[in-house]
Scaffold this active site. Structure first.
Site, PDB file in Angstrom:
ATOM      1  N   GLY A 187     -49.181 -51.575 -46.886  1.00  0.00           N
ATOM      2  CA  GLY A 187     -49.743 -52.597 -46.253  1.00  0.00           C
ATOM      3  C   GLY A 187     -51.310 -52.437 -46.538  1.00  0.00           C
ATOM      4  O   GLY A 187     -51.730 -51.485 -47.478  1.00  0.00           O
ATOM      5  N   ASN A 188     -52.154 -52.793 -45.682  1.00  0.00           N
ATOM      6  CA  ASN A 188     -53.626 -52.451 -45.988  1.00  0.00           C
ATOM      7  C   ASN A 188     -54.077 -51.276 -45.575  1.00  0.00           C
ATOM      8  O   ASN A 188     -53.414 -50.293 -44.724  1.00  0.00           O
ATOM      9  CB  ASN A 188     -54.497 -53.808 -45.008  1.00  0.00           C
ATOM     10  CG  ASN A 188     -54.429 -53.328 -43.479  1.00  0.00           C
ATOM     11  OD1 ASN A 188     -54.969 -52.522 -42.932  1.00  0.00           O
ATOM     12  ND2 ASN A 188     -53.527 -54.211 -42.850  1.00  0.00           N
ATOM     13  N   VAL A 191     -54.793 -49.964 -41.542  1.00  0.00           N
ATOM     14  CA  VAL A 191     -53.360 -49.420 -40.873  1.00  0.00           C
ATOM     15  C   VAL A 191     -52.987 -48.009 -41.649  1.00  0.00           C
ATOM     16  O   VAL A 191     -52.495 -47.024 -40.909  1.00  0.00           O
ATOM     17  CB  VAL A 191     -52.390 -50.523 -40.891  1.00  0.00           C
ATOM     18  CG1 VAL A 191     -51.304 -49.928 -40.192  1.00  0.00           C
ATOM     19  CG2 VAL A 191     -52.874 -51.396 -39.971  1.00  0.00           C
ATOM     20  N   GLY A 192     -53.346 -48.094 -42.919  1.00  0.00           N
ATOM     21  CA  GLY A 192     -52.871 -46.508 -43.599  1.00  0.00           C
ATOM     22  C   GLY A 192     -53.531 -45.592 -43.081  1.00  0.00           C
ATOM     23  O   GLY A 192     -53.034 -44.464 -43.022  1.00  0.00           O
ATOM     24  N   GLU A 209     -48.781 -47.164 -49.809  1.00  0.00           N
ATOM     25  CA  GLU A 209     -48.847 -48.076 -51.001  1.00  0.00           C
ATOM     26  C   GLU A 209     -50.034 -49.230 -50.526  1.00  0.00           C
ATOM     27  O   GLU A 209     -49.555 -50.176 -49.536  1.00  0.00           O
ATOM     28  CB  GLU A 209     -47.717 -49.092 -51.446  1.00  0.00           C
ATOM     29  CG  GLU A 209     -46.584 -48.158 -51.958  1.00  0.00           C
ATOM     30  CD  GLU A 209     -46.988 -47.918 -53.688  1.00  0.00           C
ATOM     31  OE1 GLU A 209     -47.921 -48.776 -53.932  1.00  0.00           O
ATOM     32  OE2 GLU A 209     -46.388 -47.225 -54.257  1.00  0.00           O
ATOM     33  N   CYS A 243     -50.594 -57.621 -54.072  1.00  0.00           N
ATOM     34  CA  CYS A 243     -51.476 -56.622 -54.048  1.00  0.00           C
ATOM     35  C   CYS A 243     -52.250 -56.453 -55.327  1.00  0.00           C
ATOM     36  O   CYS A 243     -53.476 -56.067 -55.343  1.00  0.00           O
ATOM     37  CB  CYS A 243     -50.817 -55.195 -53.799  1.00  0.00           C
ATOM     38  SG  CYS A 243     -49.551 -55.097 -54.840  1.00  0.00           S
TER      39      CYS A 243
HETATM   40  P1  NAD Z   1     -48.966 -56.107 -42.288  1.00  0.00           P
HETATM   41  O1  NAD Z   1     -49.864 -56.930 -41.144  1.00  0.00           O
HETATM   42  O2  NAD Z   1     -47.494 -56.566 -42.233  1.00  0.00           O
HETATM   43  O3  NAD Z   1     -48.747 -54.591 -41.902  1.00  0.00           O
HETATM   44  C1  NAD Z   1     -47.910 -53.690 -42.633  1.00  0.00           C
HETATM   45  C2  NAD Z   1     -47.025 -53.062 -41.662  1.00  0.00           C
HETATM   46  O4  NAD Z   1     -47.930 -52.332 -40.817  1.00  0.00           O
HETATM   47  C3  NAD Z   1     -46.304 -53.760 -40.723  1.00  0.00           C
HETATM   48  O5  NAD Z   1     -44.830 -53.536 -40.617  1.00  0.00           O
HETATM   49  C4  NAD Z   1     -46.859 -53.643 -39.061  1.00  0.00           C
HETATM   50  O6  NAD Z   1     -46.152 -53.739 -38.148  1.00  0.00           O
HETATM   51  C5  NAD Z   1     -47.531 -52.597 -39.395  1.00  0.00           C
HETATM   52  N1  NAD Z   1     -48.938 -52.286 -38.567  1.00  0.00           N
HETATM   53  C6  NAD Z   1     -49.757 -53.154 -38.513  1.00  0.00           C
HETATM   54  N2  NAD Z   1     -50.954 -52.857 -37.700  1.00  0.00           N
HETATM   55  C7  NAD Z   1     -50.646 -51.622 -37.199  1.00  0.00           C
HETATM   56  C8  NAD Z   1     -51.137 -50.612 -36.303  1.00  0.00           C
HETATM   57  N3  NAD Z   1     -52.428 -50.858 -35.982  1.00  0.00           N
HETATM   58  N4  NAD Z   1     -50.482 -49.592 -36.132  1.00  0.00           N
HETATM   59  C9  NAD Z   1     -49.186 -49.299 -36.671  1.00  0.00           C
HETATM   60  N5  NAD Z   1     -48.641 -50.038 -37.572  1.00  0.00           N
HETATM   61  C10 NAD Z   1     -49.380 -51.260 -37.787  1.00  0.00           C
HETATM   62  O7  NAD Z   1     -49.040 -56.315 -43.781  1.00  0.00           O
HETATM   63  P2  NAD Z   1     -50.833 -56.250 -44.308  1.00  0.00           P
HETATM   64  O8  NAD Z   1     -51.232 -54.852 -44.141  1.00  0.00           O
HETATM   65  O9  NAD Z   1     -51.457 -57.388 -44.050  1.00  0.00           O
HETATM   66  O10 NAD Z   1     -50.284 -56.261 -45.936  1.00  0.00           O
HETATM   67  C11 NAD Z   1     -51.266 -56.651 -46.791  1.00  0.00           C
HETATM   68  C12 NAD Z   1     -51.917 -55.491 -47.674  1.00  0.00           C
HETATM   69  O11 NAD Z   1     -50.805 -54.742 -48.195  1.00  0.00           O
HETATM   70  C13 NAD Z   1     -52.749 -55.838 -48.740  1.00  0.00           C
HETATM   71  O12 NAD Z   1     -53.747 -54.922 -48.572  1.00  0.00           O
HETATM   72  C14 NAD Z   1     -51.831 -55.527 -49.815  1.00  0.00           C
HETATM   73  O13 NAD Z   1     -52.817 -55.288 -51.062  1.00  0.00           O
HETATM   74  C15 NAD Z   1     -51.103 -54.426 -49.686  1.00  0.00           C
HETATM   75  N6  NAD Z   1     -49.562 -54.359 -50.330  1.00  0.00           N
HETATM   76  C16 NAD Z   1     -49.776 -53.310 -51.098  1.00  0.00           C
HETATM   77  C17 NAD Z   1     -48.688 -53.098 -51.992  1.00  0.00           C
HETATM   78  C18 NAD Z   1     -48.712 -52.032 -53.094  1.00  0.00           C
HETATM   79  O14 NAD Z   1     -47.572 -52.019 -53.622  1.00  0.00           O
HETATM   80  N7  NAD Z   1     -49.472 -51.208 -53.269  1.00  0.00           N
HETATM   81  C19 NAD Z   1     -47.810 -54.320 -51.893  1.00  0.00           C
HETATM   82  C20 NAD Z   1     -47.658 -55.280 -51.033  1.00  0.00           C
HETATM   83  C21 NAD Z   1     -48.976 -55.158 -50.254  1.00  0.00           C
END
Ligand code: NAD
Length: 392
Positions: A187-188, A191-192, A209, A243
């Protein structure tokens, strides 16, 4: 409370030792693979509703890779799990020395929504192959796919060892308060940081990731038609929600018009004159992201596309020209079908520009000049994760 029980049950199931048995791991992986063929329709229907993914794209970008991953794991599991001999040194001269791979315990897999099967199930395959229990938390943002996962995963794999828990931020944060032995998050980056902080409280190792702004350098010394076709494919597949999609183009101003014209041509060829009615063109995941992407455009000049319709989250494949480095679209990962072009005086300026940014996931280079390729590979300070280059 239910979340707490799911994690506790997964740990109890892990403690029975059944996930460690190699035959059991293989059985689970084979059964998971069956899900992709037997439930192909349900998977594709949900992806259509979530992201307007075509059936072909669902197989190509989501489940085919997973089947390959399972085949790889099944084929190599015995050798991966076998103890590996280690060279002896003075201190271990009298010992039998080897490294024995062991499961870590209960893994938490938190998935994202853009390729929801690929990014959620790939880590799960690794976790199963390594003999762990795993709690699976699909992204709530892909509403329909999360439901399909919740319904069908327990019918195909051991539901005590590999429970699916659904929910949004509150549920994920509740999960994160519990102790896991590894956390795999996609994810982003914002949140990471939350994930890493929560994991640190239990000293739990994490795999993150994340995303980033992946640059694309088009050298004037290359086949611009081929370069633009490839960039258009990478950028507009899944409506820019990939991503490693090229986030922006760097090129000299002398070729900017040509680049715009070639991308326009490729877009028409891939998605017809009207991408909105083309079954191969996706949608932005929801209105929050639609608004976010549209707000990134308003201080730049649209050269291609720009048409949009909020009600069905449609944004046409878009190119922005003469974008300023301080424009809104350059301040965050775009993650949508918008492609800014920034003109530079040449390679030196391009390298300087890239090095000023955060680490991206990928770098795309189109050139037929070996020196340009070599300089981009060696003078970039930012690429520690992966480098992808397109040369010919
Ligand atoms: P998302 O909004 O689905 O969030 C990802 C997960 O984090 C979800 O399961 C969600 O429930 C959880 N989450 C969200 N906010 C949270 C919080 N405050 N506290 C705890 N958990 C929380 O997905 P996203 O972040 O919008 O995904 C898109 C991002 O992911 C982009 O930056 C993209 O580049 C990246 N991405 C990376 C890869 C990779 O392989 N490197 C692959 C796909 C996506």
């Amino acid at each position: 409370m239910e979340l707490y029980h799911s994690v506790a049950r997964a740990r109890k199931a892990f403690e029975t030792g059944r996930s460690k048995c190699l035959d059991y791991r293989i059985m689970q992986l084979e059964s998971l693979k069956r899900l992709f063929t037997e439930r192909q329709k349900e998977i594709a229907d949900a992806l259509k509703k979530d992201l307007n993914k075509s059936e072909v794209a669902s197989q190509l970008y989501e489940t085919m890779g997973l089947e390959g991953e399972i085949n790889l794991a099944v084929k190599n599991l015995k050798s991966w799990a076998a103890p590996r001999p280690v060279e002896k040194n003075l201190l271990t001269l009298m010992d039998t020395v080897y490294i024995r791979p062991e499961p870590v315990g209960v893994v938490l897999v938190i998935g994202a929504w853009n390729y929801p099967w690929a990014v959620t199930i790939q880590p799960l395959i690794g976790a199963i192959a390594a003999g762990n229990a795993a709690v699976i938390k699909p992204s709530e943002v892909c509403v329909h796919t999360a439901k399909v996962m919740e319904e069908f995963l327990p019918a195909y794999i051991d539901k005590e060892l590999y429970p699916v828990v659904t929910g949004g931020v509150t549920e994920t944060q509740e999960l994160l308060r519990q102790r896991f032995d590894h956390i795999f998050y996609t994810g982003n980056s914002m949140v990471g940081k939350i994930i890493m902080e929560a994991a640190a409280k239990h000293l739990t190792p994490v795999t993150l990731e994340l995303g980033g702004k992946s640059p694309c350098y088009i050298d004037k010394n290359c086949d611009i038609t081929i370069a633009c076709r490839r960039v258009a494919w990478g950028k507009y597949t899944n409506c820019g929600q990939t991503c490693i999609a090229p986030d922006y183009i760097l090129c000299e101003s002398s070729i900017q018009d040509r680049v715009i014209a070639e991308i326009k041509k490729a877009v028409k060829e891939f998605y017809t004159e009207n991408p909105q009615t083309c079954t191969d063109y996706g949608r932005v995941i929801n209105q929050r992201h639609f608004k976010r992407i549209m707000a990134l455009i308003d201080d730049s000049t649209v050269a291609v596309g720009g048409q949009n319709e909020e009600a069905n989250c449609y944004i046409a494949p878009t190119v922005l020209r003469d974008v300023k480095p301080d424009a809104k679209v350059m301040q965050e990962e775009i993650f949508g079908p918008v492609l800014p072009i920034i003109t530079v005086s040449g390679l030196n300026e391009a390298i300087k520009f890239i090095n000023k940014g955060e680490k991206p996931l990928a770098l795309y280079v189109f050139t037929s000049d070996d020196k340009v390729r070599w300089r981009l590979l060696t003078e970039n300070l930012t690429f520690q994760l992966s480098i992808q280059t397109n040369f010919y």
